[in-house]
Each structure stands twice: as structure tokens, then as C-alpha cells.
Design a protein around this motif. Structure first.
Motif, PDB file in Angstrom:
ATOM      1  N   VAL A 339       0.829  -1.209   0.000  1.00 60.29           N
ATOM      2  CA  VAL A 339       0.000   0.000   0.000  1.00 60.29           C
ATOM      3  C   VAL A 339       0.865   1.262   0.000  1.00 60.29           C
ATOM      4  O   VAL A 339       0.520   2.273  -0.582  1.00 60.29           O
ATOM      5  N   GLN A 340       2.015   1.183   0.656  1.00 53.77           N
ATOM      6  CA  GLN A 340       2.867   2.365   0.753  1.00 53.77           C
ATOM      7  C   GLN A 340       4.301   2.003   0.410  1.00 53.77           C
ATOM      8  O   GLN A 340       4.795   0.952   0.813  1.00 53.77           O
ATOM      9  N   THR A 341       4.969   2.913  -0.291  1.00 56.26           N
ATOM     10  CA  THR A 341       6.361   2.683  -0.684  1.00 56.26           C
ATOM     11  C   THR A 341       7.203   3.889  -0.296  1.00 56.26           C
ATOM     12  O   THR A 341       7.073   4.965  -0.902  1.00 56.26           O
ATOM     13  N   PRO A 342       8.066   3.740   0.718  1.00 55.63           N
ATOM     14  CA  PRO A 342       8.976   4.840   1.028  1.00 55.63           C
ATOM     15  C   PRO A 342      10.091   4.916  -0.014  1.00 55.63           C
ATOM     16  O   PRO A 342      10.578   3.873  -0.484  1.00 55.63           O
ATOM     17  N   LEU A 343      10.480   6.126  -0.355  1.00 56.55           N
ATOM     18  CA  LEU A 343      11.558   6.329  -1.334  1.00 56.55           C
ATOM     19  C   LEU A 343      12.569   7.293  -0.737  1.00 56.55           C
ATOM     20  O   LEU A 343      12.193   8.292  -0.103  1.00 56.55           O
ATOM     21  N   LEU A 344      13.839   6.980  -0.947  1.00 52.27           N
ATOM     22  CA  LEU A 344      14.915   7.789  -0.385  1.00 52.27           C
ATOM     23  C   LEU A 344      15.661   8.514  -1.505  1.00 52.27           C
ATOM     24  O   LEU A 344      15.697   8.037  -2.634  1.00 52.27           O
ATOM     25  N   GLY A 345      16.302   9.617  -1.136  1.00 45.17           N
ATOM     26  CA  GLY A 345      17.157  10.310  -2.112  1.00 45.17           C
ATOM     27  C   GLY A 345      16.983  11.805  -2.010  1.00 45.17           C
ATOM     28  O   GLY A 345      15.963  12.289  -1.508  1.00 45.17           O
ATOM     29  N   GLU A 346      17.992  12.517  -2.521  1.00 49.40           N
ATOM     30  CA  GLU A 346      17.951  13.980  -2.459  1.00 49.40           C
ATOM     31  C   GLU A 346      16.702  14.549  -3.112  1.00 49.40           C
ATOM     32  O   GLU A 346      16.141  15.551  -2.660  1.00 49.40           O
ATOM     33  N   ALA A 347      16.288  13.881  -4.214  1.00 46.81           N
ATOM     34  CA  ALA A 347      15.119  14.385  -4.958  1.00 46.81           C
ATOM     35  C   ALA A 347      13.887  14.434  -4.078  1.00 46.81           C
ATOM     36  O   ALA A 347      12.954  15.208  -4.341  1.00 46.81           O
ATOM     37  N   ALA A 348      13.865  13.629  -3.002  1.00 47.82           N
ATOM     38  CA  ALA A 348      12.696  13.600  -2.122  1.00 47.82           C
ATOM     39  C   ALA A 348      12.492  14.950  -1.422  1.00 47.82           C
ATOM     40  O   ALA A 348      11.365  15.310  -1.063  1.00 47.82           O
ATOM     41  N   GLU A 349      13.592  15.699  -1.257  1.00 51.48           N
ATOM     42  CA  GLU A 349      13.506  16.989  -0.554  1.00 51.48           C
ATOM     43  C   GLU A 349      12.547  17.960  -1.234  1.00 51.48           C
ATOM     44  O   GLU A 349      11.922  18.790  -0.581  1.00 51.48           O
ATOM     45  N   ASP A 350      12.455  17.849  -2.562  1.00 52.25           N
ATOM     46  CA  ASP A 350      11.623  18.815  -3.288  1.00 52.25           C
ATOM     47  C   ASP A 350      10.190  18.328  -3.498  1.00 52.25           C
ATOM     48  O   ASP A 350       9.404  18.993  -4.162  1.00 52.25           O
ATOM     49  N   LEU A 351       9.874  17.161  -2.994  1.00 54.62           N
ATOM     50  CA  LEU A 351       8.528  16.620  -3.237  1.00 54.62           C
ATOM     51  C   LEU A 351       7.606  16.946  -2.066  1.00 54.62           C
ATOM     52  O   LEU A 351       8.006  16.879  -0.907  1.00 54.62           O
ATOM     53  N   ARG A 352       6.359  17.285  -2.392  1.00 54.81           N
ATOM     54  CA  ARG A 352       5.351  17.610  -1.383  1.00 54.81           C
ATOM     55  C   ARG A 352       4.193  16.631  -1.497  1.00 54.81           C
ATOM     56  O   ARG A 352       4.025  15.982  -2.536  1.00 54.81           O
ATOM     57  N   VAL A 353       3.358  16.565  -0.479  1.00 55.29           N
ATOM     58  CA  VAL A 353       2.169  15.698  -0.529  1.00 55.29           C
ATOM     59  C   VAL A 353       1.338  16.065  -1.767  1.00 55.29           C
ATOM     60  O   VAL A 353       1.094  17.239  -2.035  1.00 55.29           O
ATOM     61  N   GLY A 354       0.974  15.062  -2.520  1.00 53.46           N
ATOM     62  CA  GLY A 354       0.181  15.289  -3.746  1.00 53.46           C
ATOM     63  C   GLY A 354       1.020  15.316  -5.007  1.00 53.46           C
ATOM     64  O   GLY A 354       0.490  15.155  -6.109  1.00 53.46           O
ATOM     65  N   ASP A 355       2.351  15.528  -4.876  1.00 51.09           N
ATOM     66  CA  ASP A 355       3.209  15.465  -6.069  1.00 51.09           C
ATOM     67  C   ASP A 355       3.250  14.032  -6.585  1.00 51.09           C
ATOM     68  O   ASP A 355       2.987  13.080  -5.842  1.00 51.09           O
ATOM     69  N   ARG A 356       3.637  13.903  -7.860  1.00 51.13           N
ATOM     70  CA  ARG A 356       3.714  12.547  -8.426  1.00 51.13           C
ATOM     71  C   ARG A 356       5.141  12.051  -8.495  1.00 51.13           C
ATOM     72  O   ARG A 356       6.050  12.807  -8.781  1.00 51.13           O
ATOM     73  N   VAL A 357       5.282  10.749  -8.293  1.00 50.34           N
ATOM     74  CA  VAL A 357       6.530  10.085  -8.683  1.00 50.34           C
ATOM     75  C   VAL A 357       6.155   9.160  -9.839  1.00 50.34           C
ATOM     76  O   VAL A 357       5.160   8.427  -9.755  1.00 50.34           O
ATOM     77  N   TRP A 358       6.934   9.245 -10.925  1.00 43.44           N
ATOM     78  CA  TRP A 358       6.667   8.446 -12.126  1.00 43.44           C
ATOM     79  C   TRP A 358       7.536   7.193 -12.098  1.00 43.44           C
ATOM     80  O   TRP A 358       8.748   7.277 -11.861  1.00 43.44           O
ATOM     81  N   PHE A 359       6.892   6.066 -12.357  1.00 42.95           N
ATOM     82  CA  PHE A 359       7.586   4.765 -12.318  1.00 42.95           C
ATOM     83  C   PHE A 359       7.511   4.090 -13.677  1.00 42.95           C
ATOM     84  O   PHE A 359       6.571   4.306 -14.439  1.00 42.95           O
TER      85      PHE A 359
END
Ligand SMILES: Cc1ncc(COP(=O)(O)O)c(C=O)c1O
Length: 397
Positions: A339-359
């Protein structure tokens, strides 16, 4: 414009999770497959698409002829909706579907089923015993294209047919010819160890060297053996087609004189596992977006869903690739979650709730089992939405 702002803009009215298909990338990938096929027709592997409207678009382009379906119920459904020349490339044990096939002369003309043994022929005969009159059932003979070395101690390739040598193929072809109600229409020999194994994987140079050596030897062995099998069968009957290869081997397979057509499917969507071939570079065309739902700590975001593992031998290569923004990675403890996938990395700093991550999915068509629709993107615009097989209520596997 870069892919990420383009996709974000095109889909700004949608709430993830959802899946998209970049039509520019799809067309470029299709054109490259046709170029690599050097004039021989490409049979489109539906398992790697699993979306009827996308199959229609592909079949409307030059260079593609016929479908390679993965189950008989699927093939019946596709034939009824107007597709023609459908090879079911894997044996079926579906009695009702076989009876349906035999009960309709038009369907029997358009669909070819695959066998590799007398047991299969007996099974079909038994399943259609009550159908009268019965049209001829078109048969494709599956030939083992695997690579064997060291007196059988080493084997590479999918474990499928036990028919390997020209004499075995000729015996089974003769059996088909003498049985009423069957017509041998084609041969298929799929070299998974070349077509489905990237020859440029990351890391491990020793493994890369071993893969290249195996593929070189296997291709050399196959040119001779596939040619001899085809000759042996052609001495007994005419064949409509000899099918071989897959996305990873198109240019190599079509060079063999005995092969009349090549199969390909994954090359259209260009999933993650197809990044590791020297002979072609596709463009990722099918992606899915997951929403950021929380930020557990610095350099970490959590997205909803994501555990869409690909089939095959288990391992990290079967995980979807966090693709955009670049630089995100899984935590070793959780990987891609249910249900949930944590993701690590510098790029995470610029992401806010509601932003998309493309897979990107590791494989092609399996992504469509997770989503009811594909949103079609042209440039930075959303130009349509089409149902996947699943979206049409069809789950064949
Ligand atoms: C019989 C057969 N032909 C061809 C292919 C290649 O398909 P793709 O181009 O999607 O990798 C496969 C894939 O497993 C297959 O089973």
C-alpha cells in the motif's frame, strides 16, 4: 520540454495512481522495431500490450502482421472484435475455449493454436469431439530454441517444447498431417536466452561476458538447427509462417533465411528490463504515477502503492523503477510496498504531498493488469483515455 514537466502538465487534472502511454515514444519504438526487422513482418505479442485500442493503433502502422496472443480465450475475444491472424503461442488446456474455436469456422480460420506433443493433439481432439461439423484447426508446432552445452549439463532458455531436432519435428508434423481435423500452419522457435536477456546488464562484467558468449554460441547453433527443422517440416507440408525471436533479438532473428516473421511486444512500451541491450535503445513509453502521501523524514517520501512486481525469477530487477524525478531509491527493508512505498534520495527533498513520482514497470504488459485505463499523452497534452484488458473486465491470467 523534459519528460517530467510534460507528463505532470498533461495529467494535472488526474489524481494518481494512474498509468500513461506516451504516444510519441510508442511511435518511435514501433518505427525502430520495423527498422530492425529489415522488411520481415513483426507479429505483435499481445501479452506485452494488454490493451485493445493500443493494439489497434499498432496494427494500423506499416510493418506489423498478425498477433501473438497468450491464451485462447483472449484470442477468441480479439478475433470476435475484428483482429485477424492470431497465433496463440502457448499450449491451451481450456476445453470450453477449444470447443468454441471448433464451433465457428471464421474463428478457426483466424486463430492458430500451439502444440508440442501428441498429447496436445489428443487433448484438442477430445475437447472438440462433440462439435460437428468441425472446421480444420490450425496448428503451430513449438520448437525448443534453447541453448544446451557441456553434454546437456548447461542449459539457457525457456523450458517449453521437448521438440528440438529436425527428426522430432518431422515426426510430429507427419502425425498432424495424418490426423483429420488439423492443419499444420506454422512453426515457432523462441530464443528466450537471446531475445529476453539483456547483453549489457549493469555491474558484474564477468556475467556480462558470459551472457555475450552464450548468446553468440546459441545464435550460431540456432541458425543451423532452426534451418534444418524448417526444411524437414517443409518437405512434408507447406507452412504459412516460421516465427522466431522477440524484442531483444529482432535484427538477429530476421537474418535467418528460414524465419519468415519475428515476434515483438515489449519494445513498444520499453519497460525497465529492456534498457540493457546493446543493439537498440528504446524510449520509455508506458509509465505509472503514484502520489506522495507523506514525508516520514529528511530525504524520504512515501508514495501510495507501488508493489507491482514483474514475473520471472525473483530479485531486484523485478521491481518497478522509480523513474522521475531521477535519483529516488527503495529502502532495503521495505522495497516496493503493498500500500505504501517509502523512497529515499535527495530528490525527495523537493517533493510535497500530492506530487507525483513516475515509475516504469520492469516488464511491459503486466503493468496493465494494475490499471483499468491508459491515459494517452501527446507532447504535453492528454489526448485520450483507453481501457486496458483489465479495464474491459478481461483478466486472462
Ligand atoms: C513465444 C514468444 N515469442 C516472443 C516473445 C517476445 O516477446 P517480447 O517482445 O514482448 O519480449 C515471447 C516472450 O516471452 C514469447 O513467449
Amino acid at each position: 520540454m523534459d519528460a517530467r514537466p510534460r507528463y505532470d502538465r498533461a495529467t494535472e487534472t488526474l489524481d494518481p495512481p494512474f498509468a500513461i502511454l506516451d504516444l510519441d515514444a510508442l511511435r518511435a519504438n514501433a518505427a525502430d522495431l520495423v527498422r530492425r526487422a529489415g522488411g520481415k513482418p513483426i507479429r505483435v505479442a499481445t501479452k506485452s500490450i494488454r490493451c485493445r485500442p493500443v493494439l489497434e493503433r499498432i496494427m494500423a502502422m506499416d510493418g506489423f502482421r498478425g498477433l501473438m496472443a497468450f491464451t485462447l480465450p483472449e484470442a477468441l475475444w480479439l478475433a470476435r472484435s475484428g483482429f485477424t491472424d492470431i497465433l496463440v503461442a502457448y499450449p491451451t488446456a481450456d476445453r470450453a475455449a477449444l470447443a468454441e474455436l471448433a464451433g465457428d469456422a471464421r474463428l478457426a480460420r483466424e486463430i492458430t493454436v500451439t502444440v508440442d506433443s501428441v498429447e496436445h493433439l489428443d487433448y484438442v481432439d477430445d475437447a472438440v469431439a462433440d462439435v460437428h461439423p468441425r472446421p480444420e484447426i490450425r496448428i503451430c508446432l513449438d520448437i525448443d530454441a534453447g541453448f544446451v552445452a557441456f553434454g546437456g549439463k548447461f542449459r539457457a532458455g525457456a523450458l517449453r517444447s521437448s521438440v528440438r531436432e529436425p527428426e522430432q519435428a518431422a515426426d510430429l508434423a507427419a502425425e498432424i498431417a495424418k490426423r483429420p481435423g488439423f492443419r499444420l500452419a506454422g512453426l515457432m522457435a523462441y530464443e528466450a536466452q537471446i531475445a529476453g536477456v539483456g547483453d549489457d546488464p549493469p555491474g558484474n562484467p564477468a556475467m556480462t561476458h558470459a551472457i555475450r558468449l552464450m548468446q553468440q554460441r546459441s545464435a550460431r547453433e540456432l541458425v543451423t538447427r532452426r534451418g534444418r527443422v524448417v526444411n524437414a517440416v517443409r518437405r512434408l507440408c507447406d507452412l504459412d509462417f516460421v516465427n522466431g525471436g522477440g524484442t531483444g533479438s529482432v535484427e538477429r532473428t530476421v537474418r535467418e533465411k528460414a524465419v519468415t516473421e519475428v515476434a515483438a511486444g515489449s519494445g513498444f512500451f520499453h519497460p525497465r528490463l529492456f534498457d540493457f541491450y546493446r543493439s537498440f535503445t528504446g524510449r520509455p513509453a508506458a509509465l505509472f504515477a503514484l502520489p506522495v502521501v507523506r514525508r516520514p523524514g529528511p530525504g524520504t517520501v512515501t508514495v501510495l502503492g507501488g508493489g507491482y512486481l514483474a514475473s520471472g525469477a525473483p530479485g531486484p530487477s523485478r521491481l518497478p523503477q522509480p523513474y522521475l524525478p531521477p535519483g529516488l531509491r527503495y529502502t532495503p527493508d521495505e522495497g516496493a510496498g503493498e500500500v505504501q512505498t517509502p523512497l529515499l534520495g535527495e530528490a525527495a527533498e523537493d517533493l510535497r504531498v500530492g506530487d507525483r513520482v513516475w515509475f516504469r514497470h520492469a516488464k511491459a504488459g503486466e503493468m496493465c493488469e494494475r490499471f483499468a485505463a491508459l491515459h494517452l499523452i501527446e507532447g504535453d497534452e492528454l489526448v485520450g483515455t483507453v481501457p486496458t484488458y483489465r479495464g474491459e473486465g478481461r483478466t486472462f491470467l
